[in-house]
Design a protein around this motif. Sequence first.
Motif, PDB file in Angstrom:
ATOM      1  N   LEU A 101      38.495  45.417  54.990  1.00 21.49           N
ATOM      2  CA  LEU A 101      39.502  44.813  54.613  1.00 21.49           C
ATOM      3  C   LEU A 101      39.184  44.029  53.491  1.00 21.49           C
ATOM      4  O   LEU A 101      39.479  42.833  53.212  1.00 21.49           O
ATOM      5  N   GLU A 102      38.880  44.823  52.441  1.00 18.06           N
ATOM      6  CA  GLU A 102      38.504  43.986  51.258  1.00 18.06           C
ATOM      7  C   GLU A 102      39.410  43.742  50.439  1.00 18.06           C
ATOM      8  O   GLU A 102      39.430  42.964  49.240  1.00 18.06           O
ATOM      9  N   THR A 103      40.518  44.591  50.292  1.00 17.34           N
ATOM     10  CA  THR A 103      41.771  44.465  49.302  1.00 17.34           C
ATOM     11  C   THR A 103      43.043  44.262  50.215  1.00 17.34           C
ATOM     12  O   THR A 103      43.070  44.475  51.483  1.00 17.34           O
ATOM     13  N   GLU A 104      44.099  43.922  49.585  1.00 20.07           N
ATOM     14  CA  GLU A 104      45.269  43.994  50.139  1.00 20.07           C
ATOM     15  C   GLU A 104      45.814  44.879  50.614  1.00 20.07           C
ATOM     16  O   GLU A 104      46.566  45.332  51.580  1.00 20.07           O
ATOM     17  N   HIS A 105      45.612  46.319  49.879  1.00 18.69           N
ATOM     18  CA  HIS A 105      46.011  47.590  50.263  1.00 18.69           C
ATOM     19  C   HIS A 105      45.290  47.863  51.493  1.00 18.69           C
ATOM     20  O   HIS A 105      45.891  48.638  52.545  1.00 18.69           O
ATOM     21  N   ASP A 106      43.916  47.636  51.954  1.00 16.42           N
ATOM     22  CA  ASP A 106      43.088  47.648  52.947  1.00 16.42           C
ATOM     23  C   ASP A 106      43.821  46.928  54.320  1.00 16.42           C
ATOM     24  O   ASP A 106      44.037  47.692  55.198  1.00 16.42           O
ATOM     25  N   HIS A 107      44.387  45.622  53.910  1.00 19.11           N
ATOM     26  CA  HIS A 107      45.242  45.147  55.018  1.00 19.11           C
ATOM     27  C   HIS A 107      46.393  45.795  55.229  1.00 19.11           C
ATOM     28  O   HIS A 107      46.709  45.854  56.570  1.00 19.11           O
ATOM     29  N   ARG A 108      47.122  46.351  54.429  1.00 18.51           N
ATOM     30  CA  ARG A 108      48.488  46.897  54.706  1.00 18.51           C
ATOM     31  C   ARG A 108      48.349  47.994  55.156  1.00 18.51           C
ATOM     32  O   ARG A 108      48.959  48.274  56.329  1.00 18.51           O
ATOM     33  N   ILE A 109      47.340  49.091  55.064  1.00 18.31           N
ATOM     34  CA  ILE A 109      47.368  50.299  55.490  1.00 18.31           C
ATOM     35  C   ILE A 109      46.642  50.448  57.161  1.00 18.31           C
ATOM     36  O   ILE A 109      46.823  51.210  57.847  1.00 18.31           O
ATOM     37  N   THR A 110      45.694  49.275  57.225  1.00 16.81           N
ATOM     38  CA  THR A 110      45.200  49.083  58.345  1.00 16.81           C
ATOM     39  C   THR A 110      45.842  48.150  59.460  1.00 16.81           C
ATOM     40  O   THR A 110      45.293  47.889  60.329  1.00 16.81           O
ATOM     41  N   LYS A 111      46.925  47.639  59.040  1.00 15.27           N
ATOM     42  CA  LYS A 111      47.833  46.687  59.710  1.00 15.27           C
ATOM     43  C   LYS A 111      46.938  45.313  59.886  1.00 15.27           C
ATOM     44  O   LYS A 111      46.760  44.587  61.073  1.00 15.27           O
ATOM     45  N   GLY A 112      46.123  44.952  59.294  1.00 21.12           N
ATOM     46  CA  GLY A 112      45.203  43.859  59.326  1.00 21.12           C
ATOM     47  C   GLY A 112      43.998  43.960  60.266  1.00 21.12           C
ATOM     48  O   GLY A 112      43.106  43.235  60.373  1.00 21.12           O
ATOM     49  N   THR A 113      43.717  45.206  60.840  1.00 22.26           N
ATOM     50  CA  THR A 113      42.690  45.526  61.797  1.00 22.26           C
ATOM     51  C   THR A 113      41.445  45.999  60.946  1.00 22.26           C
ATOM     52  O   THR A 113      40.415  45.878  61.651  1.00 22.26           O
ATOM     53  N   GLY A 114      41.515  46.460  59.924  1.00 22.35           N
ATOM     54  CA  GLY A 114      40.394  47.500  59.200  1.00 22.35           C
ATOM     55  C   GLY A 114      39.957  48.891  59.785  1.00 22.35           C
ATOM     56  O   GLY A 114      39.245  49.298  59.055  1.00 22.35           O
TER      57      GLY A 114
END
Length: 358
Positions: free
Chosen positions: A280-293
Amino acid sequence: MTNQAFEKVRELMREMEAATAATPEAVEAFRIRYLGTKNVLKPLMGEMRNLTNEEKPAFGQLVNEAKDLAQAKFDALHAATQEQAGAGAGADLDLSAPAEPLPLGSRHPVALTMRRIVAIFERIGFTVAEGPEVEDDWHNFSAMNTPEDHPARDMQDTFYVGEGLPAGPPPPHGGAGAAMLLRTHTSPVQARTMESQQPPIRIIAPGRVYRNETISARSHAQFHQVEGLYVAEKVSFADMKATLLHFAREMYGDQTRIRLRPSYFPFTEPSAEMDIWWGLETEHDHRITKGTGWLEILGCGMVDPQVLSNCGIDPEKYTGYAFGMGIERQAMLLYNITDIRLLFENDVRFLRQFRSVL
């Protein structure tokens, strides 16, 4: 008259021997005169009627020698003019000038990803198996333990082709009257492999599949899958987990973490979906993992005993595991592609970005 016929041939032969040609046009003129459809040698055969029977063989041999001479002379003149043309063209070249760079193509990101996945599994003993893209209902659904009332069989999810659309129970093993369709997964390859050989079986089945879905940034009506199957004695869930952990670390890095979540698939029991820790390091990470990582990358499970029985394998003796993943999904993760439609549009500007990727 006899001497005149022989002398006429010899005169033409002397004429051919002395002939020269400095241009392609002159060579063509020589060919027309001595080798063309109305060449000067052809009428000589008419002189035969004026010769005695003893003279005819010698005259015929002399005419043939003249024909051979005409062909040999033409070949020599043609080769000489070609060499002169080549030498003249080469004289105008500047050999110190930089060469024109050849335009290089590039591999498609789906092909790159598929090759990478296949290589990982080949290194641990899996072999590649293939099957038809137009399948029958038995191998696509029934052999895989898909219930007759399963939504995946409906027209809105499957592309049926030809006659024999689903209307009642399908005939066993793809017999006459079976519904034909574009395969919705590569699982039919697993069924065909299990029908044709006995365990141990260790295969991966890459290929194109089709589903009647709305095309969007995240889904498409055609895409690619890689499915794996391992059937042998005493195969366990732990074996599957170890194999998939090895794959994930080879694919995404040595420190990759995985988790298996309970799920349901008709052809495996128990079933699971495998996630990798994306972060969950970037906004893209939050988006594709739906905030779960965590990011789902494949489905897996132990092969249902009924599937083994359907394909002629004794479930009391053998067990196995299977897994499957979408190649486009893996490619989008590897190369940070945000829209699956880019993989099917053949936009040269997009494909050029992969020119340096081997």
